[in-house]
Design an enzyme around this catalytic site. Structure first.
Site, PDB file in Angstrom:
ATOM      1  N   SER A 197       0.790  -9.675  -0.616  1.00  0.00           N
ATOM      2  CA  SER A 197       0.521  -8.236  -0.544  1.00  0.00           C
ATOM      3  C   SER A 197       0.864  -7.606   0.798  1.00  0.00           C
ATOM      4  O   SER A 197       1.085  -6.394   0.877  1.00  0.00           O
ATOM      5  CB  SER A 197      -0.942  -7.963  -0.874  1.00  0.00           C
ATOM      6  OG  SER A 197      -1.793  -8.689   0.007  1.00  0.00           O
ATOM      7  N   LYS A 212       0.805  -1.225   0.000  1.00  0.00           N
ATOM      8  CA  LYS A 212       0.000   0.000   0.000  1.00  0.00           C
ATOM      9  C   LYS A 212       0.841   1.280   0.000  1.00  0.00           C
ATOM     10  O   LYS A 212       0.350   2.348  -0.379  1.00  0.00           O
ATOM     11  CB  LYS A 212      -0.943   0.002   1.200  1.00  0.00           C
ATOM     12  CG  LYS A 212      -2.134  -0.934   1.050  1.00  0.00           C
ATOM     13  CD  LYS A 212      -3.133  -0.398   0.047  1.00  0.00           C
ATOM     14  CE  LYS A 212      -4.461  -1.159   0.105  1.00  0.00           C
ATOM     15  NZ  LYS A 212      -5.458  -0.581  -0.823  1.00  0.00           N
TER      16      LYS A 212
END
Length: 336
Positions: free
Chosen positions: A314, A59
């Protein structure tokens, strides 16, 4: 009309992120170690380790790329974001690096490891209920009241282009990759990675993966229109980063254009993937970071011609209690 990103946008984001986000490793999993965990695959499996970013998640890429492009007067007023955890850390990290105030709206049920990390990065934290729509509404209210720049978690071209740099790195490190699997929540990572790779080679296959308990992307892909699920439904999955109720309008258009399919995995498959990785590689991803790996382990029939598969891990911000609970169970057990 969607604001489609281009390969030039992604390369510009990569330059912007130089020295901030890491070019993370693409780790080839040892077949013998997978076999020891009860896993035998017809292809070579490579892991894109976004858990190695400074905030433990991909992110940072999108958050920094967007905030770095804000004009000086917007930075002076500050930024606001809504997130279940990892985007919150990305915004807080980027804002601190660029000298801006950050206000973050998060669900009170977010893992404590993520809440504490946001506080440690100096952001002001505001807690709301579990639904993604509730935290979005609160952030929009704060932006209107205080003049903060709203930094959305996925549905902005600058966020997507930042996330897409992950795809550039995969293709640079493994040009022979046949197929890439990425988690899909709001769709920024999947849409970005797919755009980065398909813009250079349309023959590569790209799949998104999400929990069966939060399968809005699969429904949207099948119906070719956005499907929104109730927050009470998506809150059932342990993958807190994938509890979004629907894809974004912009991310959905990127997915329709570039993604070959959406796969779903069960909660048990996701948890088993976490245990398998702990045994085979010595570290554990968070649940959201394990869904794509679960598909690689248990959906091999979806990739009949693949010889080299890359999976985006992720994030690695797993709750310590969940980490210990998973390790206490039989590692490598195949889900039913």
């Amino acid at each position: 009309m969607a604001n489609f990103i281009t390969l030039d946008d992604i390369r510009a984001a990569q330059k912007r992120l130089h020295g901030v986000a890491r070019h993370t490793r693409l780790l080839a999993l040892d077949a013998a170690k997978l076999a020891a965990a009860g896993i035998r695959l017809p292809y070579r499996l490579h892991l894109k380790l976004e858990n190695e970013q400074p905030i433990g998640s991909f992110k940072l890429r999108g958050a920094y790329n967007m905030i770095a492009q804000l004009p000086a007067d917007a930075l002076a007023r500050g930024v606001v974001a809504y997130s279940s955890g990892n985007h919150a850390q990305g915004v807080a990290f980027a804002a601190r690096a660029l000298g801006a105030k950050a206000v973050i709206v998060m669900p009170s049920a977010a893992p404590s490891v993520k809440l504490e990390a946001v506080k440690a990065l100096g952001a002001e934290l505001i807690l709301v209920g579990p639904s993604s729509s509730e935290r979005k509404q609160k952030a929009e209210q704060l932006a209107a009241e205080h003049g903060y720049a709203l930094i959305p978690p996925y549905d902005d071209a600058r966020i997507i282009a930042g996330a897409a740099t992950c795809g550039l790195e995969i293709l640079a490190d493994l040009p022979t990759v046949d197929c890439v699997l990425a988690p899909v929540g709001g769709g920024g990572l999947l849409g970005g990675v797919a755009t980065a790779i398909k813009s250079q080679d349309r023959n590569k296959k790209i799949f998104g993966v999400e929990p069966a308990l939060a399968a809005d992307a699969a429904a949207s892909s099948a119906q070719k229109k956005l499907v929104e699920l109730p927050g009470a439904d998506t809150a059932r999955t342990l993958a807190d980063g994938l509890r979004t109720q629907s894809l974004g309008h912009i991310t959905f258009q990127h997915i329709l254009r570039h993604v070959d399919g959406i796969l779903t995995v069960t909660e048990e498959e996701m948890l088993t993937a976490m245990r398998v990785l702990a045994q085979a590689a010595g570290f554990m991803p968070e649940p959201s970071g394990a869904v794509a790996l679960a598909a690689a382990l248990y959906r091999a029939d979806a990739f009949p011609d693949a010889q080299q598969i890359a999976v985006v891990i992720s994030g690695g911000n797993v709750d310590p209690t969940l980490h210990d609970d998973i390790l206490s169970k039989n590692p490598g057990a195949h889900p039913e």
